[in-house]
Enzyme design. Structure first.
Site, short mmCIF file in Angstrom:
data_model
loop_
_atom_site.label_atom_id
_atom_site.label_comp_id
_atom_site.label_asym_id
_atom_site.label_seq_id
_atom_site.Cartn_x
_atom_site.Cartn_y
_atom_site.Cartn_z
N GLU A 188 0.83 -1.20 0.00
CA GLU A 188 0.00 0.00 0.00
C GLU A 188 0.87 1.26 0.00
O GLU A 188 1.82 1.34 0.78
CB GLU A 188 -0.93 0.02 1.22
CG GLU A 188 -1.97 1.13 1.15
CD GLU A 188 -2.86 1.18 2.37
OE1 GLU A 188 -4.04 1.49 2.22
OE2 GLU A 188 -2.38 0.91 3.48
N GLY A 322 2.69 1.52 11.32
CA GLY A 322 2.28 0.73 12.49
C GLY A 322 1.86 -0.66 12.11
O GLY A 322 2.18 -1.63 12.79
N ASN A 326 -3.26 -6.19 4.99
CA ASN A 326 -3.38 -7.21 3.95
C ASN A 326 -4.45 -8.23 4.35
O ASN A 326 -4.46 -8.73 5.46
CB ASN A 326 -2.05 -7.94 3.77
CG ASN A 326 -0.87 -7.00 3.76
OD1 ASN A 326 -0.76 -6.15 2.91
ND2 ASN A 326 0.00 -7.15 4.75
N GLU A 359 -6.64 -2.57 12.35
CA GLU A 359 -6.39 -3.42 11.17
C GLU A 359 -7.51 -4.44 10.94
O GLU A 359 -7.83 -4.77 9.80
CB GLU A 359 -5.04 -4.14 11.32
CG GLU A 359 -3.86 -3.22 11.54
CD GLU A 359 -3.76 -2.11 10.51
OE1 GLU A 359 -4.11 -2.34 9.33
OE2 GLU A 359 -3.34 -1.00 10.88
N GLU A 381 -9.13 4.71 6.17
CA GLU A 381 -8.36 5.03 7.36
C GLU A 381 -9.17 5.77 8.42
O GLU A 381 -9.02 5.51 9.62
CB GLU A 381 -7.12 5.83 6.97
CG GLU A 381 -6.18 5.10 6.01
CD GLU A 381 -5.66 3.78 6.58
OE1 GLU A 381 -5.81 3.52 7.79
OE2 GLU A 381 -5.09 3.00 5.79
#
Length: 596
Positions: A188, A322, A326, A359, A381
């Site tokens: 990314e 951080g 995926n 995540e 995000e």
């Protein structure tokens, strides 16, 4: 960001409110129009003109599935690759335009999809390069007809990257001082093209079948579970992984390492594993507990099962951010995943928990539903940052993440009160511009305006809107207005299961014109996402009426610029009742009579 006004008797003459500071958190995305240049060929390469001159790829050819075999040699620190891309031709063309950066392509062949098992030789494709745009053009000897499917077979090789993008080399030292090398990925936003030629834009979703060759002393990990291992000549092993769900290239991941893991299974049958270097294996147990608990929370909150059969979380020794979401193989900086109860602080525990929550939220926001282009990265995000608050407060209330989130919003206000700030969504075309979008404004301000909207709509209505959005756009791409549309399409009060006390709010959020155009939510949120900055609201009592005025809030000064104004959702109570009332300030200034 909404202001909280309390009307007492008649003795208040004036007060100044910075929206959403203490009780309600606050703070702005715009639809980005891709800027195109001339349609004529302009860029020279390989002694020939490149057939495409725009940063964005054409959509005349789209990928269906990648079959990718990669062999990283951890001794020579090089890797070789062989891929077969099944493509669909949407418009007649002689060129297949895709991304490639730093890869040496040794062969490119075109095969009709139905001739794969035959002995017919493929047709060689001429490779043209455009390094400035990180693109290659594969020129076919004849026109590819619209409606047909082909297989593009490409052989390539490169050196494992020395930085932290693409397919790169990471090292760690054992307790005995031995330096060990692993190979890992971080794609990314625009680095999958450094690992294999691909259509490296979020809207070109496809399925991926990954195969990794490795030495016996290593293991290989990828997005999906391993389905078989084949022993090759020379002692190498070849791991074959199941085909992924449809996803964007930046979510592809694979790792070759010697890590150890701990494992558990969620109540819904998802196998969760935490991987770390052998000497740090003992620090993985808290992450396992948190990952299982948070994954179960998200499945219930989103009303959508995690779509993969497994989820791996891996602590990478060298990692620039951080963590990276995926799909099915989340990679972390070691300090964002490992926790030692003997030496780690309370803040360390909060940090690890919230990063895992962030995540895991991406597995739905970003992975299942992906922004159409990087100008709307906040849909990934900002939502993941907001869901840290929702998930951790529900599962680990003792960590008091509400206090942390308040500081997040203060930090976003501080950043956005500078004249150098920018809207949550800015035009972003080049890789450098795209990377610049990953900042405090996208993450923190995006999270705070979502908190603002949740507080104004109510948690129940907001959650229903999220679920509607995720289900409607699953395995697809979306824009910010698609989100507002989903929020406005919340259930009506008459619908079974909706609590009566949310009825008026839901009616407010369900306002559409007969043409289907959004009214309230889209208009309001666009004022927060199309422009930079935050508003300052000044409130003055005039008898039984409040006079409200909004200005752009800047560090050390208040701007009187008429260019800036917001549709500000206000909530308030009065001295005569504890009922919470709602009002939207839609003008620069105006009278407002509170409801008693």
């Amino acid at each position: 960001m909404h202001a909280f006004a309390m009307a007492s008797h008649c003795r208040i003459c004036s007060l100044v409110l910075v929206l959403q500071l203490l009780h309600i958190y606050s703070l702005g995305i715009c639809g980005f129009k891709h800027q195109t240049g001339k349609d004529n060929v302009t860029s020279p390469t390989n002694g020939k003109l490149f057939p495409w001159n725009k940063m964005r790829l054409p959509d005349m050819v789209v990928p269906i599935q990648y079959d990718l075999c990669v062999h990283p040699n951890l001794t020579t620190v090089h890797f070789t690759g062989l891929e077969r891309i099944e493509i669909f031709v949407r418009e007649n063309t002689r060129f297949i335009i895709l991304h490639s950066k730093g890869l040496e392509i040794t062969s490119a062949v075109l095969l009709p999809k139905d001739d794969l098992g035959s002995s017919k030789p493929g047709k060689q494709l001429q490779v043209l390069e455009h390094p400035a745009h990180e693109q290659i053009a594969l020129q076919a000897p004849e026109v590819l007809t619209a409606g047909q499917r082909f297989l593009v077979v490409i052989e390539f090789h490169a050196r494992l990257a020395d930085g932290f993008d693409g397919f790169y080399k990471s090292t760690y030292k054992t307790r005995d001082g031995e330096t060990r090398i692993i190979a890992t990925t971080d794609f990314e936003p625009t680095s999958a093209r450094m690992a294999f030629p691909c259509f490296d834009e979020p809207s070109f979703k496809a399925n991926f079948a990954i195969t990794i060759r490795r030495e016996r002393k290593h293991i290989a990990l990828s997005n999906m579970p391993k389905i078989k291992t084949i022993e090759l000549e020379g002692g190498l092993l070849e791991d074959h992984f199941d085909v992924t769900v449809k996803m964007s290239t930046y979510l592809v991941a694979y790792i070759v390492c010697d890590f150890k893991s701990v494992q558990a299974t969620t109540s819904s049958g998802i196998k969760v594993s935490i991987y770390a270097s052998p000497d740090k294996w003992s620090q993985t147990h808290y992450a396992l507990e948190a990952a299982v608990k948070l994954l179960e929370f998200y499945e219930k909150y989103f009303d959508i099962s995690f779509p993969l059969p497994k989820l791996d979380l891996v602590a990478i020794p060298d990692f620039q951010s951080g963590a990276m979401e995926n799909w099915g193989l989340i990679t972390y900086r070691e300090t964002s995943l490992l926790y030692d109860p003997k030496t780690s602080s309370a803040f360390d525990k909060l940090w690890v928990t919230k990063v895992i929550g962030h995540e895991l939220a991406h597995q739905w926001f970003g992975n299942l539903v992906t922004m159409e282009w990087w100008n709307d990265i906040w849909l990934n995000e900002g939502f993941a940052r907001f869901m840290e608050l929702v998930s951790v407060s529900a599962t680990y209330s003792e960590l008091q993440i509400e206090d942390y989130f308040l500081n997040v919003c203060f930090g976003a206000i501080a950043r956005d009160s500078l004249n150098s700030s920018h809207p949550i969504s800015n035009p972003a075309e080049t890789p450098t511009q795209i990377k610049e979008m990953f900042d405090t404004v996208s993450y923190d301000k995006g999270a705070c305006i979502l908190k603002m909207l949740q507080d104004f709509l109510s948690e129940a209505v907001f959650q229903k809107g999220i679920i509607h959005y995720l289900k409607k756009y699953s395995y697809r791409n979306a824009k910010n207005n698609d989100l507002w549309n989903s929020m406005a399409n919340c259930p009506t009060p008459a619908e079974k299961g909706l609590r009566r006390d949310f009825g008026p709010i839901c009616l407010w959020s369900f306002q559409f014109s007969r043409t289907g155009k959004l009214t309230e939510i889209e208009e309001m949120m666009n004022t927060w996402t199309f422009q930079k900055g935050i508003p300052l609201v000044l409130v003055k009592f005039e008898g039984n009426t409040l006079r409200l005025r909004q200005e752009l809030f800047l560090y050390c000064i208040f701007s009187l610029s008429p260019r800036y104004f917001w549709h500000i959702p206000l909530t308030y109570i009065t001295s005569s009742s504890n009922t919470v009332h709602r009002h939207i300030l839609k003008t620069k200034t105006g009278p407002f009579k509170p409801v008693s």
